[in-house]
Design an enzyme around this catalytic site. Structure first.
Site, PDB file in Angstrom:
ATOM      1  CD1 TRP A  89      -2.404  -2.179   1.360  1.00  0.00           C
ATOM      2  CD2 TRP A  89      -3.063  -0.847  -0.325  1.00  0.00           C
ATOM      3  NE1 TRP A  89      -3.445  -2.791   0.705  1.00  0.00           N
ATOM      4  CE2 TRP A  89      -3.866  -2.013  -0.331  1.00  0.00           C
ATOM      5  CE3 TRP A  89      -3.284   0.116  -1.292  1.00  0.00           C
ATOM      6  CZ2 TRP A  89      -4.884  -2.218  -1.261  1.00  0.00           C
ATOM      7  CZ3 TRP A  89      -4.297  -0.080  -2.232  1.00  0.00           C
ATOM      8  CH2 TRP A  89      -5.080  -1.242  -2.200  1.00  0.00           C
ATOM      9  CG  ASP A 159      -3.405   4.349   4.059  1.00  0.00           C
ATOM     10  OD1 ASP A 159      -4.481   4.172   4.664  1.00  0.00           O
ATOM     11  OD2 ASP A 159      -3.121   3.757   2.997  1.00  0.00           O
ATOM     12  CE  LYS A 183      -8.565  -2.401   4.310  1.00  0.00           C
ATOM     13  NZ  LYS A 183      -9.065  -3.034   3.112  1.00  0.00           N
TER      14      LYS A 183
HETATM   15  C1  LIG Z   1      -3.613   0.397   3.913  1.00  0.00           C
HETATM   16  C2  LIG Z   1      -4.521   0.595   2.739  1.00  0.00           C
HETATM   17  N1  LIG Z   1      -4.464   1.750   2.061  1.00  0.00           N
HETATM   18  C3  LIG Z   1      -5.261   1.979   1.008  1.00  0.00           C
HETATM   19  C4  LIG Z   1      -6.167   1.049   0.572  1.00  0.00           C
HETATM   20  C5  LIG Z   1      -7.033   1.359  -0.620  1.00  0.00           C
HETATM   21  O1  LIG Z   1      -8.288   1.676  -0.157  1.00  0.00           O
HETATM   22  P1  LIG Z   1      -9.505   2.014  -1.152  1.00  0.00           P
HETATM   23  O2  LIG Z   1      -9.778   0.757  -1.889  1.00  0.00           O
HETATM   24  O3  LIG Z   1     -10.583   2.440  -0.197  1.00  0.00           O
HETATM   25  O4  LIG Z   1      -9.077   3.112  -2.037  1.00  0.00           O
HETATM   26  C6  LIG Z   1      -6.278  -0.161   1.250  1.00  0.00           C
HETATM   27  C7  LIG Z   1      -7.249  -1.165   0.805  1.00  0.00           C
HETATM   28  O5  LIG Z   1      -7.292  -2.280   1.257  1.00  0.00           O
HETATM   29  C8  LIG Z   1      -5.431  -0.396   2.361  1.00  0.00           C
HETATM   30  O6  LIG Z   1      -5.500  -1.546   3.037  1.00  0.00           O
END
Ligand SMILES: Cc1ncc(COP(=O)(O)O)c(C=O)c1O
Length: 347
Positions: A89, A159, A183
């Site tokens: 991520w 994040d 989540k």
């Molecule tokens: C740590 C993290 N950041 C970002 C995201 C991306 O999130 P989204 O799909 O809501 O854009 C996720 C998705 O699982 C994630 O686990």
């Protein structure tokens, strides 16, 4: 998972929320919906003890939208921002951010195949950086920072998509905290942004309205039609968390659930978790079988036993158990029992 009592309340209120229609059908500008929105924010503020000097925004586009919103709001076009790379991520975050800001990779844990976090002393921070961004919990690699990095005066941006609300947090250490809702908060699409007031109002002139923290703050996150249903469910989850004893109780429960699973993995040479002990995630536990050819068998049999969603992310393969707030201890016990039984039959 979402908490079952929340889903049951959603079901009960689906066609009739406070008199005659679904919450999806009321105007977001109606008195009832605005009261709901304000209550959700107040409950989140209570849960996380968010200081008054922070704004809470309910934004759209998930966490991914924030990968762009952060540089657009915090960095001038010629600025440099520091990023820590600890897995999938944070890599995805940088891929977006480089479109808007000069990225300095202040640490990259590639050498450990993303099974570690960097030590504070190893961070190569840029003097005068616009901000320092990191991913406290890497959802796919199962790596979690056991400490909050010092950012040498730059706003710290986190994040927290897969760790927010899993335990108490000192919000005052951060410039911006953001999290996709799907989540520990509620339905996908919504993102919660907690931003220190002095960082609101600095967006570049060409920042799209839906990404602009000031526009969101001034309009109560209603500069356009918000995802009302997701906001409603998030509010119910915040209420549930308070009833369950808040984040201290959640932390105790989450620590216990994670320990139970890691202990079972470590007690056997049949299973393995690759992450360094001090930075193992409480929320996402990836594991492998010593005999990789058994992993598809494990998945098939576990699914048949009622244990869902145990496949590792397609980026890394293997297996992964996610132990978000709504997962009861009994769910982890059922997994551990299944793992022992599977090993007995195939080990
Ligand atoms: C740590 C993290 N950041 C970002 C995201 C991306 O999130 P989204 O799909 O809501 O854009 C996720 C998705 O699982 C994630 O686990």
């Amino acid at each position: 998972m979402l908490p079952l009592p929340v889903l049951e309340q959603v079901r009960d209120e689906l066609t009739d929320w406070q008199g005659g229609m679904s919450v999806m059908e009321v105007s977001h500008r109606s008195r009832d919906f605005i009261a709901l929105a304000q209550q959700a924010e107040a409950d989140l503020r209570d849960l996380l003890a968010i200081p008054a000097s922070y704004r809470v925004l309910f934004m759209q586009g998930g966490a991914t939208a924030q990968f762009s919103a952060v540089p657009l709001n915090l960095a001038a076009t010629d600025a440099c921002a520091d990023y820590l790379v600890t897995g999938h991520w944070s890599q995805r975050t940088i891929a977006e951010a480089t479109r808007f800001v000069r990225v300095n990779v202040a640490a990259d844990e590639a050498a450990s195949r993303y099974s570690t976090v960097p030590a504070q002393a190893a961070l190569r921070l840029t003097p005068g950086a616009a901000y320092l961004h990191y991913t406290p919990n890497e959802t796919i690699h199962g790596v979690e920072f056991p400490y909050v990095p010092e950012s040498a005066g730059a706003p710290l941006v986190a994040d927290m998509s897969s760790t927010i609300l899993s335990r108490p947090l000192d919000v005052s250490r951060f410039g911006v905290i953001y999290a996709g809702a799907q989540k520990n908060i509620g339905p996908a699409g919504l993102a919660i942004v907690i931003v220190r007031e002095d960082l609101v109002g600095r967006a570049r002139a060409d920042t799209p309205l839906v990404f602009d923290y000031r526009a969101a703050a001034e309009a109560g996150s209603m500069q356009n039609t918000p995802p009302t249903f997701a906001w409603y469910v998030a509010g119910l989850v915040f209420r549930w968390l308070k009833r369950e004893g808040g984040l201290a109780a959640m932390a105790e429960r989450n620590r216990m659930k994670a320990e139970m699973l890691y202990d079972a993995i470590d007690a056997s040479s049949f299973y393995a978790n690759p992450v360094a002990r001090e930075c193992r995630s409480w929320m996402n536990v990836p594991f492998r079988l010593a005999r990789a050819e058994l992993e598809p068998v494990f998945l098939k049999e576990s699914e048949a036993a009622g244990l869902a969603n145990l496949a590792g992310h397609r980026a890394v393969g293997g297996l992964r158990a996610s132990l978000y707030n709504a997962m009861p201890a009994e769910g982890v016990e059922a997994l551990v029992d299944f793992m022992r039984e599977f090993e007995r039959r195939h080990g």
